[in-house]
Design an enzyme around this catalytic site. Structure first.
Site, PDB file in Angstrom:
ATOM      1  N   ILE A   1      -4.765  -7.302  -0.587  1.00 49.70           N
ATOM      2  CA  ILE A   1      -4.125  -8.576  -0.877  1.00 49.70           C
ATOM      3  C   ILE A   1      -4.603  -9.651   0.103  1.00 49.70           C
ATOM      4  O   ILE A   1      -4.905 -10.769  -0.289  1.00 49.70           O
ATOM      5  CB  ILE A   1      -2.583  -8.454  -0.785  1.00 49.70           C
ATOM      6  CG1 ILE A   1      -2.069  -7.378  -1.758  1.00 49.70           C
ATOM      7  CG2 ILE A   1      -1.918  -9.796  -1.044  1.00 49.70           C
ATOM      8  CD1 ILE A   1      -2.284  -7.686  -3.216  1.00 49.70           C
ATOM      9  N   ILE A   2      -4.644  -9.313   1.396  1.00 51.31           N
ATOM     10  CA  ILE A   2      -5.068 -10.227   2.451  1.00 51.31           C
ATOM     11  C   ILE A   2      -6.233  -9.606   3.206  1.00 51.31           C
ATOM     12  O   ILE A   2      -6.224  -8.399   3.477  1.00 51.31           O
ATOM     13  CB  ILE A   2      -3.897 -10.549   3.406  1.00 51.31           C
ATOM     14  CG1 ILE A   2      -2.838 -11.393   2.672  1.00 51.31           C
ATOM     15  CG2 ILE A   2      -4.368 -11.266   4.667  1.00 51.31           C
ATOM     16  CD1 ILE A   2      -1.583 -11.671   3.469  1.00 51.31           C
TER      17      ILE A   2
ATOM     18  N   SER B   1       9.727 -12.960  -6.762  1.00 52.54           N
ATOM     19  CA  SER B   1      10.919 -12.803  -7.599  1.00 52.54           C
ATOM     20  C   SER B   1      12.148 -13.246  -6.820  1.00 52.54           C
ATOM     21  O   SER B   1      12.081 -13.514  -5.619  1.00 52.54           O
ATOM     22  CB  SER B   1      11.069 -11.351  -8.068  1.00 52.54           C
ATOM     23  OG  SER B   1      11.383 -10.512  -6.988  1.00 52.54           O
TER      24      SER B   1
ATOM     25  N   ASP C   1      -3.190  -8.956   8.118  1.00 47.12           N
ATOM     26  CA  ASP C   1      -1.831  -9.302   8.537  1.00 47.12           C
ATOM     27  C   ASP C   1      -1.186  -8.193   9.350  1.00 47.12           C
ATOM     28  O   ASP C   1      -0.187  -8.426  10.044  1.00 47.12           O
ATOM     29  CB  ASP C   1      -0.965  -9.616   7.314  1.00 47.12           C
ATOM     30  CG  ASP C   1      -0.851  -8.442   6.364  1.00 47.12           C
ATOM     31  OD1 ASP C   1      -1.864  -8.095   5.731  1.00 47.12           O
ATOM     32  OD2 ASP C   1       0.232  -7.846   6.275  1.00 47.12           O
TER      33      ASP C   1
ATOM     34  N   GLY D   1       2.940  -3.175   2.937  1.00 42.86           N
ATOM     35  CA  GLY D   1       3.666  -4.428   2.842  1.00 42.86           C
ATOM     36  C   GLY D   1       2.861  -5.586   3.377  1.00 42.86           C
ATOM     37  O   GLY D   1       1.629  -5.560   3.388  1.00 42.86           O
TER      38      GLY D   1
ATOM     39  N   CYS E   1       0.843  -1.180   0.000  1.00 43.28           N
ATOM     40  CA  CYS E   1       0.000   0.000   0.000  1.00 43.28           C
ATOM     41  C   CYS E   1       0.884   1.238   0.000  1.00 43.28           C
ATOM     42  O   CYS E   1       2.087   1.166  -0.204  1.00 43.28           O
ATOM     43  CB  CYS E   1      -0.909   0.002   1.232  1.00 43.28           C
ATOM     44  SG  CYS E   1      -1.888  -1.511   1.429  1.00 43.28           S
TER      45      CYS E   1
END
Length: 585
Positions: A52-53, A357, A94, A73, A2
Site C-alpha cells: 500500500i505504501i 468506512s 510506514d 496495518g 498484511c
C-alpha cells in the site's frame, strides 16, 4: 495491511521451516504481493505483504541494528515520526519509524503511533520479542502457548491450520456468540488461542511473557464543559487531520458509502481534501421492504461529485457464497453485515486496494439507541447493554446458556471509571468489546478475503480526544444520538439531511431464511456443531418461523454457527452453495 506470524520458542527448540511455511501459507490471502521471513535462534517472524505504501522498498521484515520487525496495518503518522524524531530511516515504509522508536524508547514506543497496526519486533540484543496492537483493536493478533513456546498470527485459523492448536470449542465463548453474536475479552472461541487485547504491548522471551502494558483508546475523566461552536471546530480539525492521514496511500482508494451519517461525514471530508472525484460503493438488497439506502447514497455522491456505484446483493448470490463468507470469519462474529461487506469488498477490489468506512462514529459520538436507554436510571426504564440474549425464552437450545454475560459484566465494571457519565460508560463498553470483536473483525476479515485494506478515520486518537469527553447534551439531544456529527454534517453536506430520524441498517436474513426454512432447518439441525447444543425439532420449528424478528435473528445465529463449525472445527472447505455444503458428508 498484511498478514504476520511468528514463533518464540523455549531454550533448546528451533523453528521448523515447514511449520513456518504453513503459517505463511495460511495467511497468503492477506498479502498476495510478496512474503518474507526472519529466523534467528529460537525466534522466527513471517510476513505476507499487501503493498500500500512504499511499493518499491517496503518489503518486510525490516531491520535496524539487532532488531527486526514485521507488521500488519498502517502507521499513518510515519512521515511526522520520521521528520520530528530524526530516526534515520532507510526506506519509505510506514512501519520503519516504529522500529527505530522501539530501539530508542523501549516498550513505550507505541505511545507515539497513530494508526491501525499489529507489530512484532525481535530484539536480538535484549533476547525478546515485542508484540503490540493499536488501541482500538482495528488490526488483530492471536497468541497460542504450546509445549515449545508461544506462536502468534494475524488470524486464529493460521495457528490451527499450521497444526499448533487443535480446534476445540470453548463453551463459554460459544454461549456469548449465540446470545450476543460476538465474543469478549482476551479469550477466543478456541481453547488455547487468545487475543492480544486492543492497545496491549507484551514482551516475550524464551517462550514466556515477561511484561505487559496497555494503552487506552479513550481519554480518562468525565465530561468537559464547552460551547457548541468550540466543539464543532475541534471535531472539524481532528476529523480533517484523521481523514487526511487515512488517505495516505501509494495505491487507489475509495469509500464504502451506506447513506448514513457516519459514511456521509467521511465522504464530505474526503471531497474537501481530494481534487479528483471520490470513488464510493454502496450495497442494497433485492427484497421488497428491506432497508435500502442506495438512492440516498447516490444523492450524496452526486452532491459532492463522487464516482458512485451501487451493487445489488441478491438472495441467490447470498446462498451461493455464504459458506465462503462465513469461512472468512475464523474468529466468529455472527453479524449479518458480513454479507454486504464481503460483496462490497469483492466489487471494490476491481478498482482500489484501500477503502475508508464509517465504523466507530456511533461509538465515539453516542449514536446507538441503546445508549439512550443506558442513560436512564432503572426506575425510569433504563437498562444495561445486552441484557437479553438471542435465544432467551425460545427453548431451542438443549440447556439455557449460562455465564454468557460474564465478559460484558466485567467490561462494564472496567468502563465505569470515576467521573464518566452513564452515556460515556456505555460508549466505553462498546469500544472495549463490540467494536474490536464484531464491527472491526467483520471489516478486517471480509476485506482481507479480497486483499483490500479497510481504514476507519473515526477511530483515531485525536478524534477520540476531541469528542469522547463532550457533555452528553452535545451527543444526545431531542431523543437522537450523534447530535454534534449531525450538526457538523448539516453545515458541510446539507444533502445528507442528517437531522432526519436514524434509519438502522438491516440485512433481510430473516426473510431469506424464512423462504427456505422448510429445507434449511433440518440441514442446520443435523450439523454436528448444532446437534450438540440444540434440539432438532425446535431448530426446524425456529427456521419455519424465521419471518419473526426474534426468530429470524436466532435462526441466523444458528445458520452462521453451523457453517462456521463445519469449516473451522470439522475442517470441511467451503465447496458448493449453502445447501450443498450443509448436505455434503
Amino acid at each position: 495491511m498484511c498478514g504476520i506470524a511468528g514463533l518464540i520458542l523455549k531454550p533448546g527448540a528451533t523453528p521448523d521451516a515447514a511449520l513456518l511455511q504453513r503459517l505463511i501459507g495460511a495467511l497468503a490471502h492477506r498479502g498476495p504481493d510478496g512474503s518474507g521471513h526472519h529466523v534467528a535462534g529460537q525466534v522466527a517472524l513471517a510476513h505476507n505483504r499487501l503493498a500500500i505504501i512504499d511499493l518499491a522498498t517496503g518489503d518486510q521484515p525490516l531491520f535496524a541494528g539487532p532488531a527486526a520487525l514485521v507488521g500488519n496495518g498502517e502507521v499513518y503518522n510515519y512521515r511526522e515520526l520520521r521528520e520530528d524524531n530524526q530516526l534515520g530511516c532507510a526506506t519509505g515504509s510506514d512501519c520503519e519509524p516504529p522500529l527505530h522508536l522501539y530501539r530508542r524508547d523501549g516498550l513505550g514506543f507505541a505511545d507515539r503511533l497513530r494508526g491501525m497496526y499489529a507489530l512484532a519486533i525481535h530484539d536480538r540484543a535484549a533476547r525478546q520479542v515485542v508484540l503490540t496492537r493499536d488501541p482500538f483493536g482495528i488490526k488483530p493478533l492471536y497468541l497460542a502457548e504450546t509445549s515449545e513456546g508461544i506462536a502468534f498470527a494475524s488470524e486464529a485459523q493460521a495457528l490451527i491450520g499450521a497444526g499448533l492448536v487443535a480446534p476445540r470449542i470453548r463453551a463459554e465463548s460459544r454461549a456469548e456468540l449465540l446470545q450476543m453474536q460476538f465474543t469478549t475479552g482476551a479469550e477466543t472461541i478456541f481453547e488455547g488461542i487468545t487475543r492480544l487485547l486492543p492497545g496491549e504491548t507484551v514482551a516475550i522471551s524464551e517462550g514466556r511473557v515477561l511484561e505487559r502494558r496497555r494503552r487506552a483508546a479513550l481519554p480518562e475523566g468525565g465530561p468537559v464543559a464547552t460551547t457548541e461552536e468550540a466543539a464543532l471546530a475541534a471535531f472539524d480539525a481532528a476529523f480533517q487531520s484523521s481523514v487526511d492521514l487515512h488517505q495516505r496511500s501509494d495505491v487507489p482508494y475509495g469509500l464504502f458509502l451506506s447513506g448514513g451519517t457516519d459514511s456521509a461525514a467521511v465522504l464530505a471530508m474526503m471531497a474537501r481534501l481530494n481534487d479528483s472525484p471520490v470513488r464510493a460503493y454502496t450495497a442494497g438488497f433485492d427484497v421488497a421492504g428491506a432497508a435500502d439506502e442506495r438512492e440516498r447514497a447516490a444523492t450524496l455522491a452526486q452532491a459532492v461529485g463522487a464516482r458512485h456505484e451501487s451493487i445489488t446483493v441478491s438472495e441467490a448470490e447470498v446462498w451461493r457464497h455464504l459458506p465462503e463468507i462465513v469461512a472468512a470469519m475464523d474468529d466468529p462474529a455472527a453479524d449479518y453485515a458480513i454479507i454486504p461487506t464481503w460483496f462490497l469488498a469483492r466489487r471494490a477490489r476491481q478498482e482500489v486496494k484501500v477503502v475508508l468506512s464509517g465504523e466507530g462514529g456511533d461509538e465515539l459520538l453516542g449514536g446507538y439507541g441503546r445508549y439512550r436507554a443506558a442513560m436512564r436510571p432503572w426506575w425510569l426504564g433504563g437498562k444495561a447493554l445486552r441484557s437479553r440474549g438471542a435465544f432467551d425464552r425460545l427453548e431451542v437450545l438443549r440447556a439455557p446458556p449460562t455465564g454468557w454475560r460474564d465478559g460484558i459484566a466485567a467490561a462494564e465494571a472496567a468502563a465505569s471509571l470515576p467521573g464518566r457519565s452513564r452515556l460515556m460508560a456505555a460508549q466505553a463498553l462498546d469500544v472495549a468489546d463490540w467494536l474490536p470483536n464484531d464491527l472491526l473483525l467483520k471489516l478486517d476479515r471480509c476485506l482481507m478475503a479480497h486483499a483490500v485494506e479497510g481504514r476507519t478515520p473515526f477511530l483515531d486518537s485525536e478524534v477520540a480526544g476531541a469528542v469522547f469527553r463532550l457533555p452528553d447534551a452535545l451527543k444526545v439531544r431531542n431523543g437522537a444520538g450523534k447530535w454534534l456529527l449531525r450538526e457538523w454534517l448539516a453545515r458541510r453536506l446539507p444533502a445528507a439531511e442528517p437531522h432526519r430520524p436514524k434509519q438502522g441498517f438491516t440485512v433481510p436474513v430473516g426473510a431469506w431464511i424464512a423462504a427456505k426454512g422448510e429445507r434449511l432447518g433440518p440441514l442446520v439441525a443435523a450439523q454436528p456443531g448444532v446437534a450438540e447444543i440444540a434440539r432438532p425439532d425446535r431448530v426446524a420449528a425456529l427456521f419455519k418461523a424465521a419471518g419473526g424478528k426474534r426468530e429470524g435473528f436466532a435462526a441466523w445465529h444458528l445458520l452462521f454457527y453451523a457453517l462456521w463449525h463445519r469449516r473451522h472445527v470439522e475442517g470441511v472447505m467451503p465447496v458448493g452453495d449453502t445447501f450443498e455444503y450443509l448436505a455434503a458428508r
